[in-house]
Design a protein around this motif. Sequence first.
Motif, short mmCIF file in Angstrom:
data_model
loop_
_atom_site.label_atom_id
_atom_site.label_comp_id
_atom_site.label_asym_id
_atom_site.label_seq_id
_atom_site.Cartn_x
_atom_site.Cartn_y
_atom_site.Cartn_z
N LEU A 4 0.83 -1.21 0.00
CA LEU A 4 0.00 0.00 0.00
C LEU A 4 0.87 1.26 0.00
CD1 LEU A 4 -2.93 -0.89 2.45
CD2 LEU A 4 -2.78 -1.18 -0.03
N ALA A 5 1.98 1.21 0.75
CA ALA A 5 2.84 2.40 0.82
C ALA A 5 3.54 2.65 -0.51
CB ALA A 5 3.86 2.25 1.94
N THR A 6 3.97 1.60 -1.20
CA THR A 6 4.64 1.80 -2.48
C THR A 6 3.66 2.35 -3.52
OG1 THR A 6 5.96 -0.13 -1.92
CG2 THR A 6 6.22 0.72 -4.14
N LEU A 7 2.44 1.80 -3.49
CA LEU A 7 1.42 2.30 -4.41
C LEU A 7 1.17 3.79 -4.18
CD1 LEU A 7 -1.20 -0.56 -4.38
CD2 LEU A 7 -0.12 0.39 -6.40
N ARG A 8 1.06 4.15 -2.91
CA ARG A 8 0.76 5.54 -2.58
C ARG A 8 1.95 6.44 -2.85
NH1 ARG A 8 0.26 9.83 -2.60
NH2 ARG A 8 -0.82 11.33 -1.30
N GLY A 9 3.13 6.00 -2.39
CA GLY A 9 4.32 6.84 -2.46
C GLY A 9 4.86 6.99 -3.87
N GLN A 10 4.95 5.87 -4.61
CA GLN A 10 5.60 5.95 -5.92
C GLN A 10 4.62 6.14 -7.06
OE1 GLN A 10 8.34 2.71 -6.56
NE2 GLN A 10 9.23 2.98 -4.54
N LYS B 3 5.61 6.40 7.34
CA LYS B 3 7.04 6.63 7.12
C LYS B 3 7.49 6.13 5.75
CE LYS B 3 10.05 6.33 10.66
NZ LYS B 3 10.32 7.48 11.55
N LYS B 4 6.87 5.04 5.30
CA LYS B 4 7.25 4.50 3.99
C LYS B 4 6.73 5.37 2.86
CE LYS B 4 8.00 -0.46 4.56
NZ LYS B 4 7.89 -0.72 6.00
N VAL B 5 5.57 5.99 3.07
CA VAL B 5 5.00 6.82 2.00
C VAL B 5 5.82 8.11 1.82
CG1 VAL B 5 3.01 8.22 1.32
CG2 VAL B 5 2.66 5.93 2.23
N ILE B 6 6.29 8.66 2.94
CA ILE B 6 7.03 9.93 2.86
C ILE B 6 8.41 9.68 2.25
CG2 ILE B 6 8.13 11.73 4.25
CD1 ILE B 6 5.80 11.30 6.25
N ASP B 7 8.74 10.48 1.25
CA ASP B 7 10.03 10.34 0.60
C ASP B 7 11.07 11.13 1.40
OD1 ASP B 7 12.20 10.30 -1.02
OD2 ASP B 7 11.10 10.71 -2.87
N THR B 8 11.80 10.43 2.26
CA THR B 8 12.72 11.15 3.16
C THR B 8 13.98 11.62 2.43
OG1 THR B 8 13.47 9.00 3.91
CG2 THR B 8 11.98 10.20 5.37
N LYS B 9 14.19 11.09 1.22
CA LYS B 9 15.33 11.63 0.43
C LYS B 9 14.97 13.05 0.01
CE LYS B 9 17.26 7.52 -1.69
NZ LYS B 9 16.13 6.75 -2.22
N LEU B 10 13.71 13.25 -0.33
CA LEU B 10 13.25 14.56 -0.77
C LEU B 10 13.02 15.48 0.43
CD1 LEU B 10 12.86 14.99 -3.79
CD2 LEU B 10 10.40 14.78 -3.47
N TYR B 11 12.55 14.90 1.53
CA TYR B 11 12.22 15.70 2.72
C TYR B 11 12.93 15.12 3.95
CZ TYR B 11 8.42 16.99 -0.44
OH TYR B 11 7.70 17.39 -1.52
N PRO B 12 14.24 15.32 4.04
CA PRO B 12 14.99 14.71 5.15
C PRO B 12 14.49 15.19 6.51
CG PRO B 12 16.37 16.21 3.85
CD PRO B 12 15.08 16.09 3.13
N GLU B 13 13.88 16.38 6.55
CA GLU B 13 13.42 16.90 7.84
C GLU B 13 12.24 16.09 8.40
OE1 GLU B 13 13.12 18.30 4.93
OE2 GLU B 13 11.23 19.38 4.68
N LEU B 14 11.65 15.23 7.53
CA LEU B 14 10.51 14.44 8.01
C LEU B 14 10.93 13.05 8.48
CD1 LEU B 14 7.83 15.33 5.31
CD2 LEU B 14 8.08 16.26 7.59
N LYS B 15 12.25 12.84 8.54
CA LYS B 15 12.78 11.52 8.87
C LYS B 15 12.30 11.05 10.24
CE LYS B 15 16.94 9.72 6.96
NZ LYS B 15 18.07 10.38 6.32
N ASP B 16 12.28 11.99 11.20
CA ASP B 16 11.98 11.51 12.55
C ASP B 16 10.52 11.73 12.95
OD1 ASP B 16 14.46 13.90 13.23
OD2 ASP B 16 12.34 14.33 12.86
N ILE B 17 9.64 11.58 11.98
CA ILE B 17 8.21 11.60 12.28
C ILE B 17 7.95 10.38 13.18
CG2 ILE B 17 7.31 10.17 10.40
CD1 ILE B 17 5.35 12.40 9.80
#
Length: 404
Positions: free
Chosen positions: A190-196, A318-332
Motif C-alpha cells: 500500500l505504501a509503495t502504491l501511494r508513495g511511488q 514513514k514508507k509513504v514519505i520520501d525522506t530523500k526529498l524531505y529529510p526533515e521528516l525523517k523523525d516523524i
Amino acid sequence: MEGETVPASRRAASKATRIALGVFVAGTVALGTILFWVISQGLIKFHPKQQYCLTAECIEAAAAVLSKINQSVDPCDNFYRFACDGWIYNNPIPEDMSNYGVYPWLRHNVDLKLKALLEKPISKRQDSEAVQKAKILYASCMNENKIEKADVKPLLSILRHSPFRWPVLESNIGPEGLWSERRFSLVQTLATLRGQYSNSVFIRLYVAADDKVSNRYILKLDQASLSLSSREDYLENTTEAKSYRDTFLQFMVDTAVLLGANASRAESDMKSVLKLEVKIAEIMIPYENRTSEVMYNKMNISELSAMIPQFDWLGYIKKVIDTKLYPELKDIGPSENVIVRVPQYFKDLFRILENERKKSPHFCLNSFRGVFPCGQQESLVSGTFISSKQFYCLLQIHSPLSLV
Ligand SMILES: *[C@@H]1O[C@H](CO)[C@@H](O)[C@H](O)[C@H]1NC(C)=O
Ligand SMILES: *[C@@H]1O[C@H](CO)[C@@H](O)[C@H](O)[C@H]1NC(C)=O
Ligand SMILES: *[C@@H]1O[C@H](CO)[C@@H](O)[C@H](O)[C@H]1NC(C)=O
Ligand SMILES: *[C@@H]1O[C@H](CO)[C@@H](O)[C@H](O)[C@H]1NC(C)=O
Ligand SMILES: *[C@@H]1O[C@H](CO)[C@@H](O)[C@H](O)[C@H]1NC(C)=O
C-alpha cells in the motif's frame, strides 16, 4: 424690588434672542450662497438616477446570470425553475457523463486552458522544474506510437517487483514474478502504491490544512475510492449498476488473461476481487454522513495504533514519505498528529481484510486497483469513463499538479 428686576432681565433675554436670531439668519444666507455658488461651479454633483456598472466584466456577469434563470417563472411559485431553467435548457448532460453542473463545466474549461499550456514547448529558462515535468508527462502520455510499441512490457516489469506481484498470474510471467505469501507485506504494498504511483488503495493519506487551525498543515487519513465510480454501483440492484459490475468483472478477467493468467483461475479470482470491493463499498461512509464535524478526529499516531492495532500506521506513513526529498521528516514519530476522517471505516476495513486473509492469502494483491498503479483502468472501465486520450492524459496530470 422684585417688580423692577423682572422687566430688566426680560429685556436682556429678548435682546439676546434677537442677536441669536440675527446671527442664525445671516449664517443661513451665507451658507446658502456658498452652496449655490459651489453647485453652480460644478464642484459638487448630485446623482438623481442610480448608477449601473457597465464595464465588460459586469455585462458578462449579468448576462451569465440572466442566461441561467427563467424570468417567466415566478420565483415565489417555483424558485428552482426560476433559478435553473435556463442552465438546464442550455446544458444537457453530456452523453459520456452521469451528471453535470457548474463545477464539471468549470473543470472542462480549465482543462482546455491547461491543455494549451501543456502543449507549449518546454522552455528551460522560463518553466519551473515542476512545469517542465508536467509537460514531459503529458507529452509521454500522448505518445501513442511509443505506448503501442511498448505494449504490456512496462506493466509486466512492474508486476515482477515484489510489492506488486499478482497471485492470479502464478509463474506465467516468469518465476521471478511468482507471488509468495511469506514475502508479502500489506504495509509495503500500500505504501509503495501511494508513495511511488500516487494511487490510494483502501486508505487515502494526504496532507491538508487542519480544519480547526487553518494556518497549519496536518496528515489526514480517509477512505479511498473504489474501481467503479460510485459506492451505489456496487450496492444497487438496478440493471445499470449490475451491468457496470458485470463489465468490470469481465474487464478484470480479460486483463488477467491477457497478462498470462489461466482463464478459469482468472474467472474465480476476479469474482472474489469483486466480492471484496462490494464488501468495502458496504462499509464506506456515504456522502451524506461525511460532515466536517464528524470527520474531525484529531489524534496522534500512537492513539490511532491503539484504536486500530491491526495495521502498522506509523510504518505505513514513514514508507509513504520520501525522506530523500524531505529529510526533515525523517523523525516523524508516534506523537505526530493526524486527522482520522473515518474511524469506523478503518475499523471495519481491517476486520474485513483480516477475514479475507484467513480465507485466502491472495486477498490483497487480488485487489484489482493494486495491479494498475498508474490508473490505466480508468480509461477503460465501464463506458462512462471513456473520453478522449487527451482528457485521460490531463487526468494523469491533475493530481500531481495540485502538489506542485
Ligand atoms: C420558462 O418558463 C416558461 C413558463 O413555464 C416555459 O414555457 C419555458 O419553456 C421556460 N424556459 C426554459 C428555457 O425552460
Ligand atoms: C441486491 O441483491 C443482493 C443479492 O440478491 C442482496 O443481497 C442485496 O441486499 C440487494 N441490494 C439491494 C439494495 O436491494
Ligand atoms: C487452467 O487451470 C485448470 C485447473 O487448474 C486446468 O484444468 C486448465 O487446463 C488450465 N487451462 C489452461 C489454458 O492452462
Ligand atoms: C449515516 O447516518 C445516519 C444518521 O445519523 C445513521 O443512521 C447511519 O447508520 C449512518 N450510516 C453509516 C454507513 O454510517
Ligand atoms: C498521544 O496523545 C495522548 C493523549 O493526548 C497522550 O497521552 C500521549 O502521550 C500521546 N503519545 C505520544 C507518543 O505523544
